[in-house]
Design a protein around this motif. Structure first.
Motif, mmCIF file in Angstrom:
data_model
loop_
_atom_site.group_PDB
_atom_site.id
_atom_site.type_symbol
_atom_site.label_atom_id
_atom_site.label_comp_id
_atom_site.label_asym_id
_atom_site.label_seq_id
_atom_site.Cartn_x
_atom_site.Cartn_y
_atom_site.Cartn_z
ATOM 1 N N MET A 1 0.850 -1.176 0.000
ATOM 2 C CA MET A 1 0.000 0.000 0.000
ATOM 3 C C MET A 1 0.895 1.238 0.000
ATOM 4 O O MET A 1 1.915 1.271 0.670
ATOM 5 C CB MET A 1 -0.885 -0.034 1.252
ATOM 6 N N THR A 2 0.464 2.252 -0.740
ATOM 7 C CA THR A 2 1.208 3.506 -0.815
ATOM 8 C C THR A 2 0.380 4.628 -0.180
ATOM 9 O O THR A 2 -0.818 4.479 0.036
ATOM 10 C CB THR A 2 1.514 3.883 -2.272
ATOM 11 N N VAL A 3 1.013 5.750 0.058
ATOM 12 C CA VAL A 3 0.310 6.892 0.629
ATOM 13 C C VAL A 3 -0.792 7.372 -0.314
ATOM 14 O O VAL A 3 -1.847 7.825 0.127
ATOM 15 C CB VAL A 3 1.300 8.020 1.003
ATOM 16 N N GLU A 4 -0.581 7.220 -1.617
ATOM 17 C CA GLU A 4 -1.595 7.626 -2.588
ATOM 18 C C GLU A 4 -2.877 6.812 -2.449
ATOM 19 O O GLU A 4 -3.973 7.306 -2.732
ATOM 20 C CB GLU A 4 -1.053 7.500 -4.018
ATOM 21 N N ASP A 5 -2.757 5.554 -2.014
ATOM 22 C CA ASP A 5 -3.929 4.692 -1.830
ATOM 23 C C ASP A 5 -4.871 5.198 -0.744
ATOM 24 O O ASP A 5 -6.049 4.850 -0.720
ATOM 25 C CB ASP A 5 -3.504 3.262 -1.469
ATOM 26 N N LEU A 6 -4.368 6.004 0.170
ATOM 27 C CA LEU A 6 -5.176 6.476 1.302
ATOM 28 C C LEU A 6 -6.013 7.712 0.966
ATOM 29 O O LEU A 6 -6.941 8.048 1.700
ATOM 30 C CB LEU A 6 -4.278 6.782 2.496
ATOM 31 N N VAL A 7 -5.707 8.376 -0.122
ATOM 32 C CA VAL A 7 -6.427 9.595 -0.497
ATOM 33 C C VAL A 7 -7.897 9.275 -0.741
ATOM 34 O O VAL A 7 -8.236 8.298 -1.399
ATOM 35 C CB VAL A 7 -5.783 10.233 -1.743
ATOM 36 N N GLY A 8 -8.780 10.106 -0.156
ATOM 37 C CA GLY A 8 -10.215 9.940 -0.351
ATOM 38 C C GLY A 8 -11.003 10.348 0.872
ATOM 39 O O GLY A 8 -10.460 10.925 1.825
ATOM 40 N N ASP A 9 -12.288 10.052 0.851
ATOM 41 C CA ASP A 9 -13.200 10.392 1.943
ATOM 42 C C ASP A 9 -13.584 9.126 2.704
ATOM 43 O O ASP A 9 -13.792 8.070 2.104
ATOM 44 C CB ASP A 9 -14.462 11.055 1.397
ATOM 45 N N TYR A 10 -13.713 9.270 4.017
ATOM 46 C CA TYR A 10 -14.009 8.154 4.911
ATOM 47 C C TYR A 10 -15.155 8.522 5.844
ATOM 48 O O TYR A 10 -15.244 9.666 6.300
ATOM 49 C CB TYR A 10 -12.795 7.822 5.785
ATOM 50 N N LEU A 11 -15.985 7.543 6.159
ATOM 51 C CA LEU A 11 -16.929 7.677 7.260
ATOM 52 C C LEU A 11 -16.183 7.314 8.526
ATOM 53 O O LEU A 11 -15.418 6.343 8.531
ATOM 54 C CB LEU A 11 -18.115 6.721 7.082
ATOM 55 N N ILE A 12 -16.386 8.088 9.604
ATOM 56 C CA ILE A 12 -15.693 7.793 10.853
ATOM 57 C C ILE A 12 -16.684 7.567 11.986
ATOM 58 O O ILE A 12 -17.774 8.145 12.015
ATOM 59 C CB ILE A 12 -14.695 8.908 11.243
ATOM 60 N N ASN A 13 -16.272 6.715 12.913
ATOM 61 C CA ASN A 13 -16.975 6.467 14.173
ATOM 62 C C ASN A 13 -15.917 6.492 15.252
ATOM 63 O O ASN A 13 -14.859 5.874 15.093
ATOM 64 C CB ASN A 13 -17.643 5.079 14.173
ATOM 65 N N GLY A 14 -16.192 7.194 16.346
ATOM 66 C CA GLY A 14 -15.183 7.263 17.390
ATOM 67 C C GLY A 14 -15.751 7.604 18.743
ATOM 68 O O GLY A 14 -16.964 7.769 18.915
ATOM 69 N N TYR A 15 -14.833 7.713 19.701
ATOM 70 C CA TYR A 15 -15.170 8.045 21.079
ATOM 71 C C TYR A 15 -14.312 9.206 21.549
ATOM 72 O O TYR A 15 -13.119 9.261 21.263
ATOM 73 C CB TYR A 15 -14.945 6.840 21.993
ATOM 74 N N ASN A 16 -14.927 10.130 22.285
ATOM 75 C CA ASN A 16 -14.232 11.313 22.789
ATOM 76 C C ASN A 16 -13.423 11.013 24.037
ATOM 77 O O ASN A 16 -13.633 10.014 24.714
ATOM 78 C CB ASN A 16 -15.245 12.428 23.074
ATOM 79 N N GLN A 17 -12.515 11.948 24.349
ATOM 80 C CA GLN A 17 -11.604 11.806 25.477
ATOM 81 C C GLN A 17 -12.272 12.324 26.756
ATOM 82 O O GLN A 17 -11.909 13.341 27.305
ATOM 83 C CB GLN A 17 -10.296 12.558 25.192
ATOM 84 N N ASP A 18 -13.276 11.556 27.220
ATOM 85 C CA ASP A 18 -13.957 11.909 28.453
ATOM 86 C C ASP A 18 -14.380 10.634 29.182
ATOM 87 O O ASP A 18 -14.327 9.545 28.624
ATOM 88 C CB ASP A 18 -15.155 12.824 28.196
ATOM 89 N N ALA A 19 -14.799 10.776 30.417
ATOM 90 C CA ALA A 19 -15.098 9.623 31.265
ATOM 91 C C ALA A 19 -16.244 8.764 30.733
ATOM 92 O O ALA A 19 -16.254 7.553 30.924
ATOM 93 C CB ALA A 19 -15.399 10.080 32.689
#
Length: 119
Positions: free
Chosen positions: A1-19
């Motif tokens: 995989m190359t850095v060029e392969d990562l270019v594009g748009d992504y859906l993200i899901n995550g968690y914030n830095q809180d308790a």
């Protein structure tokens, strides 16, 4: 995989830095800068924009980011993604002055022409 392969748009899901580990969803856009560094823009939950610059090596993407926080001060942090493929990134992140007890997670899934979950 190359850095060029990562270019594009992504859906993200995550968690914030809180308790309570409050969750968020949004979009991550990765582009390639003139020096082959990654330029990143996150739009989290439709109301907060974060920007960053990073680099890619050995299937690892590291991005330093910043955004304007709730107290009208800039917040800095770093996110590290393990790149399982050019379509799936699994990351963890922390902010400079965030609670050190919490290292948070974020997953990113690349949007493709065949992906019907665009919005």
């Amino acid at each position: 995989m190359t850095v060029e392969d990562l270019v594009g748009d992504y859906l993200i899901n995550g968690y914030n830095q809180d308790a309570v580990k409050s969750s968020y969803k949004g979009k991550l856009s990765l582009s390639l800068g003139a020096t082959k560094r990654i330029d990143a823009v996150w739009n989290n939950s439709g109301h907060q924009v974060q920007m960053g610059t990073g680099f890619f090596r050995d299937q690892i993407l590291v991005i330093n980011f910043t955004y304007l926080g709730e107290q009208n001060q800039y917040v800095k942090g770093v996110v590290t993604y393990q790149c399982f493929s050019k379509n799936v990134l699994d990351g963890f992140w922390s902010e400079k002055h965030g609670d050190p007890l919490f290292l948070l997670a974020e997953q990113a899934f690349k949007l493709t022409e065949n992906n019907l979950l665009l919005d």
